[in-house]
Design a protein around this motif. Structure first.
Motif, mmCIF file in Angstrom:
data_model
loop_
_atom_site.group_PDB
_atom_site.id
_atom_site.type_symbol
_atom_site.label_atom_id
_atom_site.label_comp_id
_atom_site.label_asym_id
_atom_site.label_seq_id
_atom_site.Cartn_x
_atom_site.Cartn_y
_atom_site.Cartn_z
ATOM 1 N N TYR A 92 0.835 -1.198 0.000
ATOM 2 C CA TYR A 92 0.000 0.000 0.000
ATOM 3 C C TYR A 92 0.867 1.245 0.000
ATOM 4 O O TYR A 92 2.053 1.201 0.356
ATOM 5 N N SER A 93 0.282 2.353 -0.404
ATOM 6 C CA SER A 93 0.857 3.679 -0.215
ATOM 7 C C SER A 93 -0.166 4.516 0.536
ATOM 8 O O SER A 93 -1.370 4.454 0.237
ATOM 9 N N ALA A 94 0.291 5.286 1.511
ATOM 10 C CA ALA A 94 -0.583 6.126 2.327
ATOM 11 C C ALA A 94 -0.213 7.586 2.102
ATOM 12 O O ALA A 94 0.966 7.943 2.082
ATOM 13 N N TYR A 95 -1.233 8.432 1.958
ATOM 14 C CA TYR A 95 -0.982 9.837 1.661
ATOM 15 C C TYR A 95 -2.136 10.698 2.145
ATOM 16 O O TYR A 95 -3.220 10.188 2.461
ATOM 17 N N VAL A 96 -1.896 11.996 2.215
ATOM 18 C CA VAL A 96 -2.983 12.931 2.492
ATOM 19 C C VAL A 96 -3.470 13.467 1.154
ATOM 20 O O VAL A 96 -2.676 13.752 0.251
#
Length: 270
Positions: free
Chosen positions: A80-84
């Protein structure tokens, strides 16, 4: 090399995203997780993962962290990639670089050509995708970036997986645009985690890189005084993206691996 990056940035040309392999708690980039709590992910037996804080050098020769990625060196795609969330409407650039640290290189940041002949042992490289018929599917997409730097930082193969061309360019793209409309009504920061389920039955690219069976996304933000979460996964049997609750998404993913996406958000688990 760091100063070269800055000069390239000033000239507004495409340059490389940088990453830093960090501890399992993403200590340098927790701000991209709701309540600074990364998803609780349990890798299947025999699957190795590495947390990466994706970053760029600024004009003070310091790293700016732009999002976080959990990368599988076994599958050679991100979990996964997590971002705002952002929607900067910036132009796109796809240099597609790799992460030297994943292959034991001492260079702390990514470079256009890499610093070691070992690059590719634990990660995908551009040649893996050549003539494959698959797109390099972004997890953190350009459409959701918030400025020129964050756009550039998405163009690394640690933020991509082999994705069906038609699904990537039609249904998933329409979904990414719909998420923009939905999250623009959030109060404050909207948190997003986008992941991949590998296809264990499909042939691997160059007998190395797993292709995606599903792409999924989870969002969470404050609306009407309470946290609201939504889940998405696709393609379904009609090639479309399903809309789910966060709990329904986690239940569906449990058939492949165990993950609690927003472990610190009560409202997003309903």
């Amino acid at each position: 090399m760091k100063y070269l990056v800055f000069l390239l940035l000033l000239s507004s040309v495409c340059f490389f995203a940088l990453g830093e392999v960090v501890d399992n708690n993403f200590s340098k980039c927790k701000k991209f997780f709701l309540n600074k709590a990364p998803p609780d992910f349990t890798p299947p037996v025999g699957v190795s993962v590495k947390p990466i804080c994706q970053c760029l050098w600024d004009d003070n020769d310091e790293q700016i962290y732009l999002y976080a990625t959990l990368y599988s060196t076994t599958w050679k795609i991100p979990v996964y990639s997590a971002y705002v969330f952002g929607s900067a409407n910036v132009g796109r650039c796809d240099p597609w670089y790799t992460e030297p640290q994943l292959d034991g290189d001492s260079e702390p940041c990514m470079s256009p050509k890499g610093y070691s002949k070992r690059i590719g042992i634990n990660q995908a490289v551009k040649s893996d995708y050549e003539k494959s018929g698959y797109d390099k599917g972004h997890l953190y997409p350009v459409l959701h970036t918030y400025n020129h730097l964050s756009m550039l930082a998405t163009s690394t193969l640690t933020n991509a997986a082999p994705q069906n061309k038609c699904f990537n360019q039609v249904a998933w793209l329409e979904h990414e645009r719909a998420v923009i409309d939905d999250l623009q009504s959030c109060v404050g920061t909207a948190y997003v985690v986008t992941g991949v389920v590998p296809d264990m039955d499909a042939p691997k690219l160059k007998n190395r890189v797993y292709v995606s069976k599903y792409y999924w996304r989870a969002t969470c933000c404050l609306k009407d005084g309470q946290y609201t979460g939504k889940g998405y996964i696709g393609p379904d049997n009609k090639g479309q993206v399903l809309k789910l609750t966060i709990q329904e998404l986690q239940n569906k993913l449990s058939g492949f691996y165990q993950i609690q996406i927003f472990q610190a958000c009560n409202g997003c688990s309903q």
